[in-house]
Design a protein around this motif. Structure first.
Motif, PDB file in Angstrom:
ATOM      1  N   ILE A  11       0.828  -1.206   0.000  1.00  0.00           N
ATOM      2  CA  ILE A  11       0.000   0.000   0.000  1.00  0.00           C
ATOM      3  C   ILE A  11       0.860   1.252   0.000  1.00  0.00           C
ATOM      4  O   ILE A  11       0.461   2.264  -0.539  1.00  0.00           O
ATOM      5  CB  ILE A  11      -0.961   0.033   1.203  1.00  0.00           C
ATOM      6  N   LEU A  15      -0.341   3.406  -3.116  1.00  0.00           N
ATOM      7  CA  LEU A  15      -1.288   4.472  -2.797  1.00  0.00           C
ATOM      8  C   LEU A  15      -0.625   5.816  -2.534  1.00  0.00           C
ATOM      9  O   LEU A  15      -1.279   6.785  -2.188  1.00  0.00           O
ATOM     10  CB  LEU A  15      -2.121   4.072  -1.570  1.00  0.00           C
ATOM     11  N   ASN A  17       0.628   9.384  -2.740  1.00  0.00           N
ATOM     12  CA  ASN A  17       0.174  10.577  -3.454  1.00  0.00           C
ATOM     13  C   ASN A  17      -1.163  10.407  -4.175  1.00  0.00           C
ATOM     14  O   ASN A  17      -1.401  11.033  -5.197  1.00  0.00           O
ATOM     15  CB  ASN A  17       1.236  11.045  -4.457  1.00  0.00           C
ATOM     16  N   ARG A  18      -2.010   9.521  -3.647  1.00  0.00           N
ATOM     17  CA  ARG A  18      -3.351   9.400  -4.215  1.00  0.00           C
ATOM     18  C   ARG A  18      -4.325  10.186  -3.354  1.00  0.00           C
ATOM     19  O   ARG A  18      -4.116  10.337  -2.147  1.00  0.00           O
ATOM     20  CB  ARG A  18      -3.796   7.933  -4.229  1.00  0.00           C
ATOM     21  N   THR A  19      -5.418  10.641  -3.971  1.00  0.00           N
ATOM     22  CA  THR A  19      -6.437  11.362  -3.202  1.00  0.00           C
ATOM     23  C   THR A  19      -7.355  10.356  -2.517  1.00  0.00           C
ATOM     24  O   THR A  19      -7.457   9.206  -2.955  1.00  0.00           O
ATOM     25  CB  THR A  19      -7.305  12.224  -4.142  1.00  0.00           C
ATOM     26  N   PRO A  20      -8.046  10.792  -1.448  1.00  0.00           N
ATOM     27  CA  PRO A  20      -9.012   9.892  -0.806  1.00  0.00           C
ATOM     28  C   PRO A  20     -10.041   9.357  -1.810  1.00  0.00           C
ATOM     29  O   PRO A  20     -10.425   8.190  -1.739  1.00  0.00           O
ATOM     30  CB  PRO A  20      -9.682  10.778   0.244  1.00  0.00           C
ATOM     31  N   ILE A  23      -8.591   6.502  -3.764  1.00  0.00           N
ATOM     32  CA  ILE A  23      -8.462   5.300  -2.945  1.00  0.00           C
ATOM     33  C   ILE A  23      -9.829   4.632  -2.732  1.00  0.00           C
ATOM     34  O   ILE A  23      -9.985   3.427  -2.912  1.00  0.00           O
ATOM     35  CB  ILE A  23      -7.817   5.641  -1.578  1.00  0.00           C
ATOM     36  N   THR A  24     -10.826   5.448  -2.382  1.00  0.00           N
ATOM     37  CA  THR A  24     -12.165   4.895  -2.190  1.00  0.00           C
ATOM     38  C   THR A  24     -12.659   4.249  -3.484  1.00  0.00           C
ATOM     39  O   THR A  24     -13.232   3.159  -3.477  1.00  0.00           O
ATOM     40  CB  THR A  24     -13.153   6.013  -1.770  1.00  0.00           C
ATOM     41  N   GLN A  27     -10.983   0.936  -4.001  1.00  0.00           N
ATOM     42  CA  GLN A  27     -11.522  -0.090  -3.113  1.00  0.00           C
ATOM     43  C   GLN A  27     -12.890  -0.573  -3.605  1.00  0.00           C
ATOM     44  O   GLN A  27     -13.161  -1.775  -3.625  1.00  0.00           O
ATOM     45  CB  GLN A  27     -11.603   0.447  -1.677  1.00  0.00           C
ATOM     46  N   MET A  31     -13.741  -4.356  -4.769  1.00  0.00           N
ATOM     47  CA  MET A  31     -14.774  -5.113  -4.070  1.00  0.00           C
ATOM     48  C   MET A  31     -15.861  -5.581  -5.036  1.00  0.00           C
ATOM     49  O   MET A  31     -16.370  -6.685  -4.911  1.00  0.00           O
ATOM     50  CB  MET A  31     -15.362  -4.301  -2.918  1.00  0.00           C
ATOM     51  N   LYS A  48      -5.484 -11.165   0.436  1.00  0.00           N
ATOM     52  CA  LYS A  48      -4.560 -10.029   0.388  1.00  0.00           C
ATOM     53  C   LYS A  48      -3.500 -10.307   1.432  1.00  0.00           C
ATOM     54  O   LYS A  48      -3.797 -10.842   2.493  1.00  0.00           O
ATOM     55  CB  LYS A  48      -5.295  -8.727   0.718  1.00  0.00           C
ATOM     56  N   ILE A  50      -0.344  -8.966   4.041  1.00  0.00           N
ATOM     57  CA  ILE A  50       0.078  -7.768   4.778  1.00  0.00           C
ATOM     58  C   ILE A  50       1.184  -7.076   3.972  1.00  0.00           C
ATOM     59  O   ILE A  50       1.845  -7.701   3.129  1.00  0.00           O
ATOM     60  CB  ILE A  50       0.545  -8.154   6.201  1.00  0.00           C
ATOM     61  N   ASP A  51       1.348  -5.785   4.208  1.00  0.00           N
ATOM     62  CA  ASP A  51       2.331  -5.011   3.459  1.00  0.00           C
ATOM     63  C   ASP A  51       3.710  -5.692   3.475  1.00  0.00           C
ATOM     64  O   ASP A  51       4.141  -6.202   4.508  1.00  0.00           O
ATOM     65  CB  ASP A  51       2.444  -3.617   4.082  1.00  0.00           C
ATOM     66  N   SER A  53       6.558  -4.636   3.702  1.00  0.00           N
ATOM     67  CA  SER A  53       7.531  -4.112   4.680  1.00  0.00           C
ATOM     68  C   SER A  53       7.509  -4.953   5.963  1.00  0.00           C
ATOM     69  O   SER A  53       8.446  -4.916   6.749  1.00  0.00           O
ATOM     70  CB  SER A  53       7.215  -2.656   5.008  1.00  0.00           C
ATOM     71  N   GLN A  54       6.421  -5.708   6.179  1.00  0.00           N
ATOM     72  CA  GLN A  54       6.313  -6.545   7.379  1.00  0.00           C
ATOM     73  C   GLN A  54       6.819  -7.974   7.125  1.00  0.00           C
ATOM     74  O   GLN A  54       6.748  -8.824   8.011  1.00  0.00           O
ATOM     75  CB  GLN A  54       4.854  -6.625   7.848  1.00  0.00           C
TER      76      GLN A  54
ATOM     77  N   ARG B 375       0.434  12.304   8.784  1.00  0.00           N
ATOM     78  CA  ARG B 375       0.215  11.559   7.552  1.00  0.00           C
ATOM     79  C   ARG B 375       1.184  10.375   7.452  1.00  0.00           C
ATOM     80  O   ARG B 375       0.792   9.247   7.151  1.00  0.00           O
ATOM     81  CB  ARG B 375       0.424  12.506   6.376  1.00  0.00           C
ATOM     82  N   ARG B 383       0.536   0.180   7.030  1.00  0.00           N
ATOM     83  CA  ARG B 383       1.423  -0.880   6.551  1.00  0.00           C
ATOM     84  C   ARG B 383       1.582  -1.984   7.596  1.00  0.00           C
ATOM     85  O   ARG B 383       1.949  -3.102   7.260  1.00  0.00           O
ATOM     86  CB  ARG B 383       2.802  -0.307   6.190  1.00  0.00           C
ATOM     87  N   THR B 385      -0.858  -3.069   9.927  1.00  0.00           N
ATOM     88  CA  THR B 385      -2.034  -3.840  10.350  1.00  0.00           C
ATOM     89  C   THR B 385      -2.308  -5.024   9.426  1.00  0.00           C
ATOM     90  O   THR B 385      -2.019  -4.967   8.228  1.00  0.00           O
ATOM     91  CB  THR B 385      -3.300  -2.963  10.427  1.00  0.00           C
ATOM     92  N   ARG B 392      -7.863   0.044   5.332  1.00  0.00           N
ATOM     93  CA  ARG B 392      -8.588   1.013   4.503  1.00  0.00           C
ATOM     94  C   ARG B 392      -8.758   2.326   5.249  1.00  0.00           C
ATOM     95  O   ARG B 392      -8.517   3.404   4.706  1.00  0.00           O
ATOM     96  CB  ARG B 392      -9.980   0.467   4.146  1.00  0.00           C
ATOM     97  N   LEU B 396      -7.018   5.919   4.207  1.00  0.00           N
ATOM     98  CA  LEU B 396      -7.844   7.075   3.865  1.00  0.00           C
ATOM     99  C   LEU B 396      -7.507   8.280   4.738  1.00  0.00           C
ATOM    100  O   LEU B 396      -7.486   9.418   4.267  1.00  0.00           O
ATOM    101  CB  LEU B 396      -9.326   6.734   4.000  1.00  0.00           C
ATOM    102  N   ALA B 399      -4.396   9.750   3.317  1.00  0.00           N
ATOM    103  CA  ALA B 399      -4.635  10.434   2.047  1.00  0.00           C
ATOM    104  C   ALA B 399      -5.380  11.749   2.269  1.00  0.00           C
ATOM    105  O   ALA B 399      -5.166  12.734   1.562  1.00  0.00           O
ATOM    106  CB  ALA B 399      -5.424   9.524   1.112  1.00  0.00           C
ATOM    107  N   GLY B 400      -6.256  11.772   3.284  1.00  0.00           N
ATOM    108  CA  GLY B 400      -7.025  12.981   3.577  1.00  0.00           C
ATOM    109  C   GLY B 400      -6.153  14.147   4.028  1.00  0.00           C
ATOM    110  O   GLY B 400      -6.564  15.309   3.962  1.00  0.00           O
ATOM    111  N   SER B 402      -3.116  14.762   2.720  1.00  0.00           N
ATOM    112  CA  SER B 402      -2.168  15.169   1.687  1.00  0.00           C
ATOM    113  C   SER B 402      -2.805  16.205   0.796  1.00  0.00           C
ATOM    114  O   SER B 402      -3.796  15.939   0.136  1.00  0.00           O
ATOM    115  CB  SER B 402      -1.740  13.949   0.869  1.00  0.00           C
TER     116      SER B 402
END
Lengths: 115, 403
Positions: A11, A15, A17-20, A23-24, A27, A31, A48, A50-51, A53-54, B375, B383, B385, B392, B396, B399-400, B402
């Motif tokens: 993620i 994601l 530099n994306r706007t909310p 992203i919504t 998703q 879905m 899915k 986990i990221d 990085s983990q 942010r 990253r 969880t 999600r 969000l 992103a809100g 930025s």
């Protein structure tokens, strides 16, 4: 035939530099597609991860397996999630295309081998 | 009788029938298998033939018969016990009190918490292995293994079907309460997977805690735990929006909260506090009650919540309590004061709290106006969880900020 459709990256990279709204929208898009594959009975499995990085990677070092932090591949090339669907290759490519159309990130489609 | 009533009846009767069998024959593991057999017979026959006049003795007879069958196929040496079992199956079923003994047995300290949970759900809750497997998102074979190992371990530990000695009782009750608390939490905040709540587990946890409360009415922490569950579960309808996204407490539509559950929980807290030793469940219930009684988020009595947390850190210190207290400190004394409390957490505790610490830190940084750090911290929490709805939500929030 069964095909695995794979998404890469985490993620953090996907994601950034994306706007909310973007992203919504993504998703919702995912879905809806997921529900469509469930309803049609084509979906065999999906998860899915986990990221990346983990992630932990176990490497063979000095004759013994040693766990280390971080993914094996570059984060943007690391597996993020997958669908396995029971369909034609044409259909699997179509599903992948519908995600790529939105995310503009590449996806990989591979046939699952028989036992 | 609807399918729902039918399930309720079976779940209520399961521990009573099992307890009666174990009382008579010992051998918890064999009896537990026999009761499962009887339950599947009931599920098959009752919808067709109707519920028998005395469902309890029906189940007891069926389970007794299945126990006899198992012994018969086991070996001929057991013939005498078989005779005894066959003669006694028509005897009166033990009362509800035995459910407590069952809970003590299932929550035996020799078992790991996941095994305690699984066994409690099956033996005291009457859920099938398949249902438990679904609830924990593992294959049925895995869950069957876990349950059968747990039963073996109880046998080798020499656990007895009786109340623990007086001296051990408070500690053993503590384990039972903890298992019920875990069951509730597992249902309320699924630790992984796409669905945020699995109502069946929370309902079962509440039901079992209610039974325990009836049987041990003088135990303040049992009442406290029941109140905590009711006051928390009451908010469930408002926790997610129509798209399934998380709505934090401050943004929830309070008219969606379950007023009946809140009233029951608040009454329980009021009736219990001060009548016996104070404990962490009573305090958490009292905190939940203050939240639930506020008509709007702004009307929340934060000084009172902070005062309760100040007691809670004395009674039951731990990283999760420190984290929650930091939120209360921030609400009373400002976000920087809350962040300072987070700074007191030790390294091990930080690792244990994981994404939850980062999520709280991000909220406090946002309140403090440090949007760049907020942010970045939301993104880090996202990253970390393993819960999709949380991921999600956190993504969000990041992103809100930025622009």
């Amino acid at each position: 035939m069964k095909y695995m459709i794979m998404m890469f990256g985490g993620i953090g990279t996907t994601l950034e530099n994306r706007t909310p709204d973007w992203i919504t929208g993504m998703q919702d898009h995912m879905m809806k597609l997921d529900q469509e594959l469930r309803d049609s009975g084509e979906l065999v499995a999906s998860s899915k991860l986990i990221d990346p990085s983990q992630a932990k990677t176990v490497r063979f070092q000095n004759g013994v397996p040693v766990p280390t932090d971080g993914p094996f591949a570059e984060i943007k090339e690391s597996l993020a999630g997958y669908w396995i669907i029971d369909a034609t290759e044409e259909r699997a490519l179509e599903v992948a295309a519908r995600v790529v159309e939105y995310t503009e990130f590449p996806m990989e489609v591979r046939q699952v081998m028989h036992l | 009788m609807t399918a729902h009533d039918f399930e309720d009846l079976l779940r209520e009767l399961t521990p009573q029938v099992l307890a009666a069998l174990v009382h008579r024959h010992g051998q918890f593991d064999a009896c537990e298998d026999a009761v499962q057999e009887a339950l599947s017979d009931a599920v098959r026959q009752w919808p067709v033939d109707g519920v028998p006049d005395n469902p309890r003795s029906w189940l007891l007879t069926a389970a007794g018969r299945s126990l006899v069958d198992a012994w018969r196929s086991d070996s001929a040496r057991r013939r005498r016990e078989v005779m005894v079992a066959a003669l006694e199956t028509s005897a009166e079923v033990a009362g509800q009190d035995d459910t407590v003994l069952l809970l003590f047995l299932c929550c035996h300290p020799a078992l790991s918490p996941p095994s305690q949970l699984a066994l409690t759900l099956r033996a005291a809750g009457g859920l099938t292995t398949a249902e438990i497997a679904t609830a924990f998102l593992v294959p049925e074979a895995t869950m069957a293994q876990r349950i059968s190992r747990a039963k073996q371990r109880i046998r080798t530990a020499g656990a007895r079907f009786e109340l623990p000695p007086e001296a051990e009782r408070p500690e053993r009750l503590g384990v039972v309460l903890h298992v019920l608390y875990l069951m509730f939490n597992e249902g309320y905040t699924a630790s992984s997977g796409p669905e945020l709540s699995r109502a069946d587990l929370t309902a079962e946890a509440i039901r079992l805690t209610r039974v325990l409360r009836q049987l041990l009415p003088g135990e303040c922490e049992v009442a406290g735990l029941l109140a905590l569950m009711l006051l928390t579960d009451a908010r469930r309808p408002a926790r997610t929006d129509s798209a399934g996204a998380i709505v934090p407490l401050a943004g929830q539509r309070r008219d969606l909260w379950d007023a009946v559950m809140i009233a029951e929980g608040v009454a329980l807290v009021e009736r219990t506090l001060g009548t016996g030793p104070i404990g962490p469940y009573q305090l958490q219930a009292a905190i939940a009650a203050v939240h639930d009684e506020a008509l709007t988020a702004d009307a929340t009595d934060w000084p009172q919540i902070l005062a309760l947390y100040d007691v809670l850190v004395q009674v039951a210190p731990g990283p999760v309590v420190t984290l929650s207290r930091a939120v209360a400190v921030a609400a009373v004394h400002g976000p920087r004061a809350g962040l300072a409390v987070l700074g007191t957490l030790a390294g091990d505790d930080r690792i244990m709290l994981g994404h939850r610490l980062e999520a709280v830190r991000a909220h406090l940084l946002e309140q403090a106006g440090d949007l760049v750090a907020a942010r970045e911290t939301y993104s880090r929490a996202a990253r970390m969880t393993a819960s999709l709805p949380e991921q999600r939500y956190l993504t969000l929030r990041a992103a809100g900020l930025s622009t």
